[in-house]
Design a protein around this motif. Structure first.
Motif, mmCIF file in Angstrom:
data_model
loop_
_atom_site.group_PDB
_atom_site.id
_atom_site.type_symbol
_atom_site.label_atom_id
_atom_site.label_comp_id
_atom_site.label_asym_id
_atom_site.label_seq_id
_atom_site.Cartn_x
_atom_site.Cartn_y
_atom_site.Cartn_z
ATOM 1 N N TYR A 114 34.061 45.589 33.101
ATOM 2 C CA TYR A 114 35.433 45.988 33.388
ATOM 3 C C TYR A 114 35.734 47.396 32.921
ATOM 4 N N GLU A 150 30.675 47.054 43.333
ATOM 5 C CA GLU A 150 30.961 46.070 42.295
ATOM 6 C C GLU A 150 30.403 44.682 42.647
ATOM 7 N N ALA A 154 28.115 42.738 40.086
ATOM 8 C CA ALA A 154 28.570 41.480 39.488
ATOM 9 C C ALA A 154 27.503 40.406 39.618
ATOM 10 N N ILE A 155 26.848 40.361 40.782
ATOM 11 C CA ILE A 155 25.785 39.364 40.973
ATOM 12 C C ILE A 155 24.709 39.543 39.916
ATOM 13 N N ILE A 158 25.872 38.478 36.313
ATOM 14 C CA ILE A 158 25.971 37.027 36.155
ATOM 15 C C ILE A 158 24.579 36.390 36.177
ATOM 16 N N SER B 434 31.511 32.769 39.426
ATOM 17 C CA SER B 434 31.947 33.926 38.642
ATOM 18 C C SER B 434 31.858 35.194 39.465
ATOM 19 N N ILE B 435 30.826 35.281 40.310
ATOM 20 C CA ILE B 435 30.651 36.496 41.102
ATOM 21 C C ILE B 435 31.838 36.678 42.031
ATOM 22 N N LEU B 438 34.879 37.725 40.083
ATOM 23 C CA LEU B 438 34.824 39.147 39.728
ATOM 24 C C LEU B 438 35.157 40.018 40.930
ATOM 25 N N LEU B 439 34.614 39.631 42.082
ATOM 26 C CA LEU B 439 34.863 40.402 43.299
ATOM 27 C C LEU B 439 36.356 40.389 43.654
ATOM 28 N N SER B 441 38.796 40.092 41.680
ATOM 29 C CA SER B 441 39.531 40.937 40.739
ATOM 30 C C SER B 441 39.476 42.396 41.132
ATOM 31 N N ILE B 442 38.289 42.856 41.520
ATOM 32 C CA ILE B 442 38.148 44.272 41.842
ATOM 33 C C ILE B 442 38.924 44.581 43.118
#
Lengths: 343, 521, 119, 111
Positions: A114, A150, A154-155, A158, B434-435, B438-439, B441-442
């Motif tokens: 973040y 992103e 992110a992948i 995680i 979770s991925i 997160l996506l 959120s962005i």
């Protein structure tokens, strides 16, 4: 909490953050100089001297700090500073060299993921607030790029955490955990190894976009946008963005090193405390140099700039698919190895 | 018995009675003076909040409470209305009261030029009553009645700007969708009554056998309450009506929406708490199936919410879509915690989800208030017509930036705390979850950066030169929410330990909820 | 078989109502559809109140000596239905008044044309 | 006490804020050494448009709906489907409700 512990934490915060700030700024500029020199040589030019970035900063400080008419002054002036300190604060959570993170239990991988948004976000808001069409186009491109990269990033994050969890490690998002259990040691068979190799390549390709370097620098695009989101910035405000760029390079490279190459030489060579520290730091700087060389310098001299919709496409379709393949390979890794060992 | 004890004992009833009675007193009071009416609404909500606070402190320290309406010694079992208040209900009641008070303070300036305000405040208090009723009741039919009250009153409030055709359209869509949802809830209640001869939640939960009819009832309750809470693909009424209602009202409708979400939690965790672990076909436990259904719908909500919000030009409608995405986050956390029932990360996920209810109320509420302030000073809805408001509306800009960062889950604001808990727990069920979170959120960040640019930054347009800062009461309301966003972000544990963890354990501990009634009578 | 007929009627009414809401274009017919669903649900509730050989729940007319015979029918479903009907009336009135206002603004009752809020 | 723990990681906002504050003070000071003045009201405060004449603000303003062009263009096929889905027709909203209800009944009925 007694006074002693409190004052100890206070000292750590003050001196740690000041020291890390100096470290980040100095090496950020050093790597910028190396990058410029190397890319010049690769293109058959002589290039500027290594200390040119330091001179640039010094020069920017004596230049006029112009605030354009259409800008919103309070946002326009504040944002470069916020971007710089936000980027520097990430260093607090990263293991650097043989040293553990300054605040290893203050933030983890998700927090860093973040915080990495902050420099780009500040560039975007700064570009939007300068009120020039070039800057606005550049800023919206930067934002679109950020959305794009992103997803694979992110992948990757995680996947690393999930894999550690499957191996029975606790606190899997913590940087000290990740650095003490390198991913390559946590795979059961070749599938996992290939998976992580794919993810490493993806991460190396995410880095130039994170750092707004060619081919993913359509936000700055000197040729068609005249510097894009930085077009109206000058003087000390531009110097802040210049420093942010340098620090961001160090931060991103340190993250890659911490995630994929957290190995140290001192334990291998059996050196004592002080020699070990020095060797580790030098080795760390070398690893950072390699990352910068491969993911910034080599890519940016060899590929031309992509269009913005091509950038989004590149990250959302091929690279996301690649990282999903990496994720699936990592997920199947232990399953298939168990199958072989039990059969 | 002191006065305080007596008040405490009857506080569940008073929490419903005070706003309900003051709702109907309000037209009389407004005859005196408009100012008196405004203050009266606030004072009555304040008194109700005091009772909520009193009840909350009692419930948090002494465990759940029941309040029996009507005869105490009737020998016919369970023919009476019970209120059963546990920490989860209290948590939701606190959120409702917070939203209501802020909406009233905001309305003072926002609507002071409109007429029909006595009806407006009456309806507002009715929605608050219904939301509180849904959160505190221990009787499923009672829940339906409050659900219908919230439908009717919210619908009338959405149509507040009755001169606009779009407001009427939104209100009609809302009432069709929510009344059909509520009728199906009633149908499910009928199914329960047919089998077990009871309407009390605890008694029903105790008797529930998970027959085929119970499965049908579960699906109906999940889908209709999910629709009322704005779960995709049944979310479409939500951007329509949030986008056309007065922004002060959106806060109130949101409290009703969150109360429906609470109803869904109650259904899954308490109603079906006993039977969640029964094995279905393919030796899959029921909770895995239900959990994954919710997760699938939640992912659809997050993605549709953020992707559609990105291309909206109407500011209020855009925030409506963002609200759909936020609802998706709650459902994601809840679904994951149901699917992984019993593991330690399920509890963390549920904590994240429950904390996200509050964070959603604060963040989305703040953004709606800011959007309302922009509408108030410019009378423009479309982002294309706005530009450069940061020059004159400095406070609103700062509040918007706080709301933007909070809703996108940027540290150190409140959105990050709950999303952090969600990311770091649901990945254990499946990393993809979770991925996607997160996506989402962005993308939320990108959406609101666009709004920041369009409304506040950029060159100054000639038509917007003489724009002034929003009035003080609106700034106060926004400032309160912004302060809360920062406070929760900086001290997440304070809230987590005092309110969220008890609420989560009350949800998970359905045996205690049941034994309060079944054992005690 | 005969005892299932009311339940079949309930399901049929709900389905007819849903059909009207989903496939009819006129707003008034949509409102009628909702009303039919409501009647179906009310019928369902009323049906649950029927107990074979039950006694009316009036304490004064109980057989002497008994206080609470098990065959005494609880008046709960009737009470529920009354409540539901009252709520239904309110919803119906609100919906019809909205339809009236919508007709004034849009000049049509076709649900496919009343969609300025989309996408 | 100030650290939010999730079992897999941690986040301490207070510590971060303190680090931010210290670096802010440091760099605010350093920034103070830079030149802060410029010539107001001259050509240099106009927007840089590669030497072209600056148009009026309305013409220079980039509208919100044109923002993120790159993203929406590369996702065009997705958007055409999603936009069509939200028809604005009340009947379709109920149709979605009925569909989800039917699908879930099917799933739990089979189970």
């Amino acid at each position: 909490m007694d006074v002693r512990a409190l004052s100890e934490i206070g000292l750590r915060i003050v001196f740690g953050s000041l020291g890390l700030a100096a470290f980040g700024i100095f090496f950020g500029l050093v790597y910028k100089g190396i990058d410029r020199k190397l890319s010049a040589h690769m293109q058959g030019r002589i290039g500027p001297p290594f200390r040119q970035p330091f001179r640039d900063v010094a020069k920017l400080f004596v230049k006029e700090n112009i605030v354009p008419d259409h800008a919103i002054p309070w946002i326009f002036n504040l944002i470069p500073l916020v971007g710089l300190i936000g980027t520097l604060s990430i260093l607090v959570y990263l293991p650097l060299g043989g040293f553990p993170p300054l605040f290893s239990s203050g933030g983890d991988l998700i927090v860093v993921l973040y915080l990495l948004i902050i420099p780009s976000l500040c560039l975007v808001i700064g570009g939007f607030s300068s009120g020039s069409p070039y800057a606005i186009v550049g800023a919206q491109r930067e934002m679109a790029t950020m959305i794009a990269y992103e997803f694979p990033f992110a992948i990757l994050v995680i996947t690393i955490a999930w894999n550690l969890l499957q191996k029975g490690v606790t606190e899997v998002f913590s940087f000290s955990t990740i650095a003490s259990t390198p991913v390559w040691n946590q795979v059961a068979g070749p599938l996992g190894f290939i998976g992580f190799a794919i993810l490493l390549v993806v991460l190396l390709l995410v880095t130039p976009a994170e750092l707004s370097k060619i081919p993913f620098d359509s936000a700055e695009a000197e040729t068609e946008l005249a510097g894009g989101l930085l077009v109206e910035y000058s003087g000390r405000n531009l110097a802040m963005f210049y420093l942010t760029d340098g620090v961001k390079t160090v931060v991103m490279a340190s993250i890659i090193v911490a995630l994929f190459f957290p190995y140290n030489l001192s334990a291998l060579l059996g050196l004592g405390t002080y020699e070990g520290m020095i060797i580790d730091v030098v080795f760390f700087l070398f690893k950072v140099f390699l990352v910068v060389l491969f993911s910034v310098t080599l890519i940016r001299v060899s590929i031309a700039r992509l269009k913005i919709d091509q950038i989004v496409y590149t990250y959302w379709i091929p690279l996301t698919l690649a990282s999903l393949v990496g994720l699936i390979l990592v997920m199947w890794d232990s399953v298939i190895m168990n199958f072989f060992t039990t059969a | 018995m002191t006065v305080l004890e007596a008040l405490l004992q009857h506080s569940p009833a008073l929490i419903i009675a005070i706003p309900l009675l003051s709702a109907f007193l309000l037209p009389l009071v407004s005859r005196i003076h408009a100012k008196v009416r405004d203050v009266f609404a606030l004072v009555m909500l304040g008194v109700t909040s005091c009772f909520v606070g009193l009840l909350a402190s009692d419930v948090l320290s002494h465990g759940p409470r029941i309040y029996i309406f009507g005869a105490q010694n009737l020998r016919v079992p369970l023919v009476r209305i019970l209120f059963e208040v546990d920490s989860m209900g209290v948590f939701m009641a606190i959120i409702t009261m917070m939203l209501a008070i802020i909406a009233v303070i905001y309305s003072w300036s926002f609507l002071h030029q409109e007429d029909g305000l006595d009806k407006y405040y009456t309806l507002l208090l009715l929605v608050v009553t219904s939301a509180l009723g849904m959160e505190l009741t221990g009787d499923i039919f009672n829940f339906f009645v409050f659900l219908e009250i919230s439908c009717i009153a919210s619908c009338a409030l959405i149509a507040f700007w009755v001169t606009e055709g779009e407001a009427l359209e939104a209100a009609f869509k809302y009432i069709v969708v929510s009344s059909i949802g509520a009728l199906f809830v009633l149908f499910a209640i009928g199914i329960f009554y047919a089998q077990y001869n009871a309407l009390n939640i605890a008694t029903l939960a105790h008797l529930l056998l998970f027959t085929f009819l119970d499965k049908i009832a579960l699906v109906i309750l999940l889908v209709s309450l999910g629709m009322k809470a704005g779960l995709a693909p049944m979310h479409m009424w939500l951007p329509d009506s949030y986008g056309r209602a007065p922004p002060s009202i959106v806060l109130i409708i949101m409290s009703a929406t969150l109360a429906s979400f609470y109803g869904l939690l109650r259904v899954v965790f308490t109603f079906y708490g006993n039977v969640l672990t029964t094995s279905l076909r393919f030796s899959l436990p029921a909770h895995v199936v239900i959990g994954w259904i919710l997760i699938a719908l939640a992912i659809v909500s997050i993605l549709i919410g953020v992707i559609m919000a990105l291309v909206q030009t109407d500011l209020l409608r855009l925030i409506g879509y963002a609200a759909v995405a936020e609802i998706g986050y709650m459902f994601l956390a809840v679904g994951a915690s149901i699917a992984a029932l019993g593991t330690s990360y399920a509890t963390v996920a549920l904590q994240g989800g429950v904390l996200h209810i509050l964070n959603d109320a604060v963040d989305i509420g703040l953004l709606f208030l800011v959007a309302g302030a922009i509408y108030y000073v410019t009378k423009k809805r479309s982002l294309d017509d706005l530009s450069g408001l940061a020059r004159t509306m400095k406070f609103t800009t700062v509040f918007f930036i706080i709301g933007l960062l909070a809703v996108a889950g940027m540290p150190p604001l409140n959105g990050f705390t709950s999303k952090f808990l969600i990311y770091e727990s649901v990945y254990q069920l499946n990393p993809i979850l979770s991925i996607i979170a997160l996506l989402g959120s962005i993308l939320l960040l990108a959406i609101f950066v666009k709004v920041l640019y369009a409304a506040f930054l950029g060159p100054e347009l000639p038509g917007l030169k003489d724009v002034k800062e929003a009035p003080k009461s609106m700034l106060l309301a926004m400032g309160f929410l912004a302060g809360l966003a920062i406070f929760i972000g900086l001290f997440p544990n304070l809230l987590l330990d005092t309110l969220v963890k008890p609420a989560v354990s009350a949800l998970l501990d359905h045996a205690q909820y049941i034994s309060m009634v079944v054992g005690g009578l | 078989m005969i005892e299932y007929i009311p339940f079949i009627a309930v399901v049929a009414m709900i389905l007819i109502g849903l059909y009207a809401v989903v496939f009819r274009r006129n707003l008034i017919k949509i409102v009628i559809g909702i009303s039919i669903i409501e009647s179906g649900v009310n019928l369902f509730l009323i049906m649950l109140g029927y107990r074979e050989g039950g006694v009316a729940p009036i304490f004064t007319s109980l057989p002497p000596g008994t206080t609470y015979p098990p065959e005494m029918v609880l008046p709960v479903p009737q009470a529920l239905t009354l409540t539901s009907i009252v709520i239904g009336v309110a919803v119906l009135a609100l919906m019809l008044s909205l339809v009236m206002h919508i007709y004034r603004k849009y000049g049509t009752l076709d649900v496919r044309k009343i969609r300025r809020l989309k996408e | 006490m100030f650290t939010l723990e999730s079992g897999s990681g941690f986040w301490n906002p207070i510590l971060w804020i303190l680090v931010l504050l210290i670096t802010f003070l440091l760099f605010y000071g350093i920034r103070g050494f830079g030149k802060s003045t410029y010539k107001k009201g001259t050509e240099q405060t106009k927007a840089f448009l590669s030497g072209n004449k600056e148009p009026s603000p309305e013409e220079m303003h980039i509208k919100a709906s044109n923002l993120y062009w790159g993203f929406t263009t590369s996702m065009k096929s997705l958007y055409s489907v999603l936009r069509k889905m939200h028809t604005g027709n009340t009947s379709d909203y109920i149709l979605w409700f009925v569909l989800v209800l039917a699908v879930l009944l099917l799933i739990l009925g089979v189970m």
